[in-house]
Design an enzyme around this catalytic site. Structure first.
Site, PDB file in Angstrom:
ATOM      1  N   TYR A  55       0.209  -4.279  11.591  1.00 45.35           N
ATOM      2  CA  TYR A  55       0.039  -2.927  11.084  1.00 45.35           C
ATOM      3  C   TYR A  55       0.679  -1.898  12.018  1.00 45.35           C
ATOM      4  O   TYR A  55       1.416  -1.017  11.584  1.00 45.35           O
ATOM      5  CB  TYR A  55      -1.448  -2.611  10.890  1.00 45.35           C
ATOM      6  CG  TYR A  55      -2.000  -3.093   9.563  1.00 45.35           C
ATOM      7  CD1 TYR A  55      -1.824  -4.414   9.152  1.00 45.35           C
ATOM      8  CD2 TYR A  55      -2.692  -2.238   8.720  1.00 45.35           C
ATOM      9  CE1 TYR A  55      -2.324  -4.857   7.947  1.00 45.35           C
ATOM     10  CE2 TYR A  55      -3.198  -2.675   7.511  1.00 45.35           C
ATOM     11  CZ  TYR A  55      -3.010  -3.989   7.119  1.00 45.35           C
ATOM     12  OH  TYR A  55      -3.499  -4.424   5.917  1.00 45.35           O
ATOM     13  N   HIS A 113       0.827  -1.219   0.000  1.00 44.46           N
ATOM     14  CA  HIS A 113       0.000   0.000   0.000  1.00 44.46           C
ATOM     15  C   HIS A 113       0.858   1.266   0.000  1.00 44.46           C
ATOM     16  O   HIS A 113       0.479   2.288   0.569  1.00 44.46           O
ATOM     17  CB  HIS A 113      -0.955   0.015   1.193  1.00 44.46           C
ATOM     18  CG  HIS A 113      -1.945  -1.112   1.182  1.00 44.46           C
ATOM     19  ND1 HIS A 113      -3.069  -1.117   0.376  1.00 44.46           N
ATOM     20  CD2 HIS A 113      -1.968  -2.284   1.859  1.00 44.46           C
ATOM     21  CE1 HIS A 113      -3.746  -2.242   0.581  1.00 44.46           C
ATOM     22  NE2 HIS A 113      -3.097  -2.967   1.456  1.00 44.46           N
ATOM     23  N   ASN A 115     -10.385  -3.215   1.727  1.00 50.87           N
ATOM     24  CA  ASN A 115     -10.024  -3.173   0.317  1.00 50.87           C
ATOM     25  C   ASN A 115     -11.253  -2.867  -0.518  1.00 50.87           C
ATOM     26  O   ASN A 115     -12.370  -2.777   0.003  1.00 50.87           O
ATOM     27  CB  ASN A 115      -9.419  -4.509  -0.133  1.00 50.87           C
ATOM     28  CG  ASN A 115      -7.982  -4.700   0.324  1.00 50.87           C
ATOM     29  OD1 ASN A 115      -7.216  -3.749   0.421  1.00 50.87           O
ATOM     30  ND2 ASN A 115      -7.619  -5.936   0.605  1.00 50.87           N
TER      31      ASN A 115
END
Length: 489
Positions: free
Chosen positions: A342, A59, A132
C-alpha cells in the site's frame, strides 16, 4: 478588453504575475498564428496536461468525508493506544469508501466489494485501518493478489472484463468460495456507502501497558441499517446516476444527516491462536461470534465533506503499516504483504512526500523524520540535520516498540500456513448459505448463474470447477446452481 474588475483579486500566473487577458490567446496580428511567447497560454495548457495523477490500480473509484471517532468503553485492559485510552475521548477521522475493480470513471452501483478505509489523526501519529464491507477476502496469500486483480480488470487482448478469467481463477482458488458467496449474495451491491457495514477483515495485534498481547478484528455496524440493491435496480441506477454513492454521502452530510457506525471488536487472547480450530490469521475466514463475541467500543460519525475531491479524496493515502503505540500487525500473510504494497503504491502514484499533503499528514501531532527532498518537498526541515545519530538535538528513537513481539520458529522457505484441525475452504461458505432466508438463497443462485453463464461455451471445465466448489460448500447450493446454469446454457 474590459478593464479589470477592481472588486475582485487579480488573476495571476503560477509565479504570481498579474494576467492581463485570460480570454484571448496572443497571436501574430488579429488573424495570425499563436505566439510561443504567450506564457499564460503555455502554462495553462502544460498544467492541464498534467493535472491528473495515476489512478489507483484497485479502489480507484471512491468518495470520502471527515468525521469523529468517540470511545464509549474502556479498552485499556487490551491496548495502550492513546486514542482509545478513555471513555468519551474523540479523534478526528478521514474515511474513504470505494469499489475495488472499477476504474475512476466507473459507476458506483455495481456488484463489487467496497473499500472501507479510515485514517485516525491521533496525538501519537496517524493510524490507518484499511478494510472492506465484507469480513473476508478472496485469497489468503499476497503472492496471488496481482493475479487475482488481473482477472477482475480488463483482459489484455479483448480490453473487456472476461467471465472466463474471473471464474477460471476463482475455480482454481477454492479459498475464494466464501468471499464469492458474500459477493453474489444480497450484500454484494450496497444501496449506498451509508447503508453498509465495514470490517477490518484482517486480524491485528493489540498490546496493553502490561505487555500482554491480544489479537483483534474490527467491525463497523451501520446505524442507518443495511440496505442493498438487486441486480436490476443497480443496473438502472448505474446507467442513470453513475455517481449515486458519492452523491448520497455528500448530500446526506450537507443535510445534517450524519452517517454513523457502531464500532465493535472481537478479541482473542494471544495464546488461543495456536490451538484455535482454524487459522485465525486466514483472511478467508471469520471468527464465529459464539467463540469471540463482538464488544462495542465506540462510535464513528462522518460530519464534514471535503472541499476539494482531488486534493482530499484522490490524493488521500492509507497504509496498514501506519500503526500507533499499542497496535500492530499479526501473522496474517495478506496483511504482511499489504504493509509494503500500500505504501509503495502511494509513493509511486502520489509521490514520496504524499504523507505530508494536508489530508494525509498528522493533524494532532507532527511528523519528525530525517527524510528529505523528492518531488513537492517544501523545505520544512530548514537547516536541521538530515542524518541520525547526530549531536545537534534532532529527534531520537524512543526505545519502546509500538507492539509486542511475535514468537516464530522453523526454517525460512515458501511455506503454506500450518494447518489447524478445522481448516477448510468451504465450511464457512456453506454456513453463510445455510443462514440465508429462502428468498435470498434464490437471489444468490440467480446471481451466480447469470455470472458463470457468461463463461465461453467451450470452457465447460471452468463451469464445472465453479459449481464443484459451491457443491463442496453445500450440496443443495451446488445442485441448484447446476440446474440454473443448464437453463441458461
Amino acid at each position: 478588453m474590459e478593464p479589470q474588475n477592481r472588486t475582485r483579486p487579480a488573476l495571476t500566473t503560477e509565479a504570481g504575475a498579474p494576467v492581463a487577458d485570460n480570454q484571448n490567446a496572443e497571436t501574430a496580428g488579429p488573424g495570425g498564428p499563436l505566439l510561443v511567447q504567450d506564457q499564460q497560454l503555455m502554462e495553462k495548457l502544460a498544467r492541464f496536461n498534467r493535472e491528473r495523477i495515476p489512478e489507483r490500480i484497485v479502489h480507484a473509484r471512491g468518495a470520502g468525508a471527515y468525521g469523529t471517532f468517540t470511545v464509549t468503553a474502556d479498552v485499556t485492559p487490551w491496548t495502550r493506544a492513546g486514542f482509545l485510552s478513555g471513555i468519551g475521548r474523540r479523534t478526528e477521522v478521514f474515511a474513504r469508501f470505494s469499489t475495488v475493480a472499477g476504474s475512476l470513471g466507473a459507476p458506483d452501483a455495481v456488484r463489487d466489494p467496497r473499500g472501507f478505509s479510515l485514517k485516525f489523526y491521533t496525538a501519537e501519529g496517524n493510524y490507518d485501518l484499511v478494510g472492506n464491507n465484507t469480513p473476508v477476502f478472496f485469497i489468503k496469500d499476497p503472492g496471488k493478489f496481482p493475479d487475482f486483480i488481473h482477472t477482475q480488470k480488463r483482459d489484455p487482448h479483448t480490453g473487456s472484463q472476461e467471465p472466463d478469467n474471473v471464474w477460471d481463477f476463482w475455480g482454481l482458488s477454492p479459498e475464494a468460495t466464501h468471499q464469492v458467496t458474500w459477493l453474489f449474495g444480497d450484500r454484494g451491491i450496497p444501496a449506498s456507502y451509508r447503508h453498509m457495514n465495514g470490517y477490518s477483515s484482517h486480524t491485528y495485534q493489540w498490546h496493553n501497558a502490561a505487555g500482554e498481547v491480544f489479537w483483534v478484528k474490527y467491525h463497523f455496524k451501520t446505524d442507518q441499517g443495511i440496505r442493498n440493491l438487486t441486480t436490476g435496480q443497480a443496473a438502472a441506477l448505474a446507467g442513470t446516476d453513475p455517481d449515486s454513492h458519492q452523491r448520497d454521502l455528500r448530500e446526506s452530510i450537507e443535510r445534517g444527516e450524519f452517517p454513523s457506525w457502531t464500532v465493535q471488536v472481537q478479541i482473542m487472547p494471544e495464546a488461543d491462536a495456536a490451538h484455535y480450530r482454524f487459522n485465525p490469521f486466514d483472511l478467508t475466514k471469520v471468527w464465529p461470534h459464539a467463540d469471540y463475541p463482538p464488544i462495542t467500543i465506540g462510535t464513528l460519525e462522518l460530519n464534514r465533506n471535503p472541499e476539494n475531491i482531488f486534493a482530499e479524496v484522490e490524493q488521500s493515502v492509507f497504509s496498514p503499516a501506519h500503526f500507533v503505540p499499542g497496535i500492530g500487525p499479526s501473522p496474517d500473510k495478506m496483511l504482511q504483504g499489504r504493509l509494503f504494497a500500500y505504501g509503495d503504491a502511494h509513493r509511486y502514484r502520489v509521490g514520496i512526500n504524499a504523507d505530508q499533503l494536508p489530508v494525509n499528514r498528522p493533524h494532532a501531532t507532527e511528523a519528525r523524520t530525517y527524510g528529505r527532498d523528492g518531488a513537492l518537498y517544501d523545505g520544512r526541515h530548514g537547516r536541521a540535520a538530515n542524518y541520525e545519530p547526530n549531536s545537534s538535538g534532532g529527534p531520537a528513537q524512543t526505545g519502546r516498540p509500538l507492539w509486542g513481539a511475535t514468537t516464530v520458529t522453523g526454517a525460512t522457505g515458501n511455506h503454506a500456513a500450518p494447518p489447524h484441525r478445522e481448516d477448510d475452504d468451504f465450511v464457512q461458505a456453506g454456513n453463510l448459505y445455510r443462514l440465508m432466508p429462502p428468498a435470498e438463497k434464490d437471489r444468490l443462485i440467480c446471481n451466480l448463474a447469470d455470472s458463470i453463464g457468461g463463461v465461453s461455451p467451450d470452457r465447460a471445465d471452468i463451469v464445472e470447477r465453479a459449481v464443484g466448489n459451491f457443491r463442496r460448500a453445500d450440496a443443495n447450493l451446488g445442485t441448484r446452481l447446476e440446474a440454473a446454469l443448464k437453463e441458461r446454457r
